[in-house]
Design a protein around this motif. Structure first.
Motif, PDB file in Angstrom:
ATOM      1  N   ALA A  14      -3.181   8.080   2.640  1.00 31.45           N
ATOM      2  CA  ALA A  14      -2.442   7.287   2.054  1.00 31.45           C
ATOM      3  C   ALA A  14      -1.039   7.951   1.909  1.00 31.45           C
ATOM      4  CB  ALA A  14      -2.915   7.020   0.647  1.00 31.45           C
ATOM      5  N   HIS A  29      -8.870   0.373   5.686  1.00 31.40           N
ATOM      6  CA  HIS A  29      -8.079   1.108   4.581  1.00 31.40           C
ATOM      7  C   HIS A  29      -8.060   0.089   3.739  1.00 31.40           C
ATOM      8  CE1 HIS A  29      -4.993   3.734   3.261  1.00 31.40           C
ATOM      9  NE2 HIS A  29      -4.394   2.755   2.553  1.00 31.40           N
ATOM     10  N   SER A  30      -8.144  -0.973   3.810  1.00 28.15           N
ATOM     11  CA  SER A  30      -8.222  -1.884   2.393  1.00 28.15           C
ATOM     12  C   SER A  30      -9.496  -1.774   1.550  1.00 28.15           C
ATOM     13  CB  SER A  30      -8.076  -3.306   2.971  1.00 28.15           C
ATOM     14  OG  SER A  30      -8.325  -4.336   1.895  1.00 28.15           O
ATOM     15  N   ARG A  45       0.265  11.623  -3.828  1.00 29.21           N
ATOM     16  CA  ARG A  45      -0.653  11.193  -3.079  1.00 29.21           C
ATOM     17  C   ARG A  45      -1.048  12.754  -2.219  1.00 29.21           C
ATOM     18  NH1 ARG A  45       0.347   5.194  -0.849  1.00 29.21           N
ATOM     19  NH2 ARG A  45      -1.040   4.120  -2.756  1.00 29.21           N
ATOM     20  N   HIS A  62      -9.664   1.771   0.066  1.00 31.67           N
ATOM     21  CA  HIS A  62      -8.743   1.740  -1.162  1.00 31.67           C
ATOM     22  C   HIS A  62      -9.656   0.870  -2.417  1.00 31.67           C
ATOM     23  CE1 HIS A  62      -6.089  -0.601  -4.258  1.00 31.67           C
ATOM     24  NE2 HIS A  62      -5.772   0.662  -3.934  1.00 31.67           N
ATOM     25  N   THR A  63     -10.522   0.054  -2.226  1.00 35.96           N
ATOM     26  CA  THR A  63     -11.297  -0.545  -3.033  1.00 35.96           C
ATOM     27  C   THR A  63     -12.448   0.434  -3.705  1.00 35.96           C
ATOM     28  OG1 THR A  63     -11.003  -2.794  -2.087  1.00 35.96           O
ATOM     29  CG2 THR A  63     -12.683  -2.424  -3.631  1.00 35.96           C
ATOM     30  N   TYR A 106      -8.887   9.745   1.323  1.00 36.30           N
ATOM     31  CA  TYR A 106      -8.165   8.679   1.131  1.00 36.30           C
ATOM     32  C   TYR A 106      -6.690   8.922   0.920  1.00 36.30           C
ATOM     33  CZ  TYR A 106      -5.645   4.848  -1.170  1.00 36.30           C
ATOM     34  OH  TYR A 106      -4.634   3.928  -1.668  1.00 36.30           O
ATOM     35  N   GLU A 163      -4.263   5.186  -8.902  1.00 33.01           N
ATOM     36  CA  GLU A 163      -3.920   4.284  -7.929  1.00 33.01           C
ATOM     37  C   GLU A 163      -3.974   2.920  -8.197  1.00 33.01           C
ATOM     38  OE1 GLU A 163      -3.859   4.043  -4.197  1.00 33.01           O
ATOM     39  OE2 GLU A 163      -2.739   5.837  -4.746  1.00 33.01           O
ATOM     40  N   PHE A 173       0.765  -1.218  -0.064  1.00 32.51           N
ATOM     41  CA  PHE A 173       0.053  -0.065   0.174  1.00 32.51           C
ATOM     42  C   PHE A 173       0.811   1.151   0.041  1.00 32.51           C
ATOM     43  CE2 PHE A 173      -3.344  -2.689   1.607  1.00 32.51           C
ATOM     44  CZ  PHE A 173      -4.526  -2.667   0.828  1.00 32.51           C
ATOM     45  N   GLU A 174       2.184   1.384   0.485  1.00 33.23           N
ATOM     46  CA  GLU A 174       2.878   2.487   0.472  1.00 33.23           C
ATOM     47  C   GLU A 174       4.011   2.442  -0.523  1.00 33.23           C
ATOM     48  OE1 GLU A 174       0.600   1.367   3.970  1.00 33.23           O
ATOM     49  OE2 GLU A 174       2.485   0.057   3.229  1.00 33.23           O
ATOM     50  N   THR A 189      -0.098  -2.398  -4.947  1.00 29.24           N
ATOM     51  CA  THR A 189      -1.220  -2.910  -4.266  1.00 29.24           C
ATOM     52  C   THR A 189      -1.471  -4.298  -4.934  1.00 29.24           C
ATOM     53  OG1 THR A 189      -2.659  -1.380  -5.356  1.00 29.24           O
ATOM     54  CG2 THR A 189      -2.406  -1.114  -3.049  1.00 29.24           C
ATOM     55  N   ILE A 246     -11.928   3.609  -3.622  1.00 29.15           N
ATOM     56  CA  ILE A 246     -11.145   4.667  -4.610  1.00 29.15           C
ATOM     57  C   ILE A 246     -11.080   3.937  -6.048  1.00 29.15           C
ATOM     58  CG2 ILE A 246      -8.960   5.803  -4.551  1.00 29.15           C
ATOM     59  CD1 ILE A 246     -10.957   6.989  -2.662  1.00 29.15           C
TER      60      ILE A 246
END
Length: 286
Positions: A85, A111-112, A34, A115-116, A81, A162, A19-20, A168, A118
């Motif tokens: 992030a 957070h997961s 970001r 992210h979906t 987000y 993203e 993720f990072e 990811t 987004i």
């Protein structure tokens, strides 16, 4: 996991910090991008609210009504987000261990799921707006053109970033359930808005004018959301295959992350590193 979509899981959380990190740019560059996207999103949102308060005939009432629109709510989601992030990426670039890795499991799970949303919802907004709501006549003022491009076009550019740039893994299939749940909750917001404020945020939700087509629109958007989830999943999987399997680019890591920086070449798509991330994300929460 399918039997219990609220299960958090006990597997090791994202051991290689997908993720990072990015296969293309450094953690510091990813942080900058970001942070810039977050700043632009919040600047747009605040400016739109202020402009409407000053220039709209109903003044700040128009600004209040912005919170009834799915477009506005998802754009706030983009801003928050990218803010978090960027924070997680900054802490990883600086210390070699992101703040997200220190969070309780429920927050990692959220957070997961965040992210979906987004990488899916912005495309829903863009397609519905330009395909159904846009009148076909370009805007007469610079403000109208800029605000609509920012919220109905750049939102998908941010989402595409993203999908393509970070490392990811593909989102868990069960996240489709939560995408539909959130859409259903928004539908409730739309009809609460009608009952409380006297207007429908979107004309296609008005049964007085659309009749049975309302159900068709709602069902079509839900199906379209699922299709777009599949497209996003496929693009992420394709990016992993091309960058990691074919090009051997397994990630650019922080100088402070001695473990991943020296051993990232051992990680291949589908290996333990990917499985450890994928298992926790099989539901709303790992």
């Amino acid at each position: 996991m399918a039997r219990n979509p609220f299960k958090f899981g006990t597997d090791l959380w994202d051991p290689t910090y997908r993720f990072e990190t990015s296969w293309l740019i450094s953690p510091w560059a990813l942080f900058f991008c970001r942070a810039l996207f977050s700043l632009y999103a919040f600047t747009t949102l605040v400016f739109v609210l202020a402009w409407q308060c000053v220039n709209d005939t109903t003044h700040c009432l128009a600004s209040q009504e912005q919170f009834s629109y799915f477009t506005s709510l998802t754009y706030w989601g983009l801003g928050f987000y990218f803010l978090f992030a960027a924070l997680h990426t900054f802490t990883y670039a600086r210390t070699g261990r992101p703040l997200l890795a220190r969070f309780p499991r429920p927050l990692q799970a959220l957070h997961s799921a965040f992210h979906t949303t987004i990488i899916v919802y912005p495309f829903v907004v863009t397609i519905v707006y330009w395909g159904r709501l846009y009148s076909g006549t370009w805007y007469t003022t610079s403000y109208q053109g800029w605000s609509n491009i920012s919220q109905h076009a750049l939102n998908s550019v941010f989402a595409f970033f993203e999908i393509v740039v970070p490392r990811t893994s593909p989102p868990p299939a069960l996240h489709m359930l939560w995408l539909i749940v959130v859409l259903a909750l928004y539908l409730a917001v739309a009809y609460i808005t009608k009952a409380h404020r006297g207007f429908y945020p979107y004309d296609f939700l008005n049964p007085a004018t659309e009749g049975a087509y309302v159900a068709a629109y709602v069902f079509g958007i839900a199906v379209g959301c699922i299709v777009l989830f599949g497209v996003a999943w496929g693009l992420v999987k394709l990016r992993q295959y091309v960058t990691e399997t074919r090009l051997g680019k397994h990630g650019k890591f922080s100088a402070a992350d001695g473990v991943n920086r020296h051993h990232h070449d051992k990680e291949k798509p589908g290996s333990a590193g990917d499985v450890e991330q994928a298992k926790p994300l099989a539901s709303l929460a790992p």
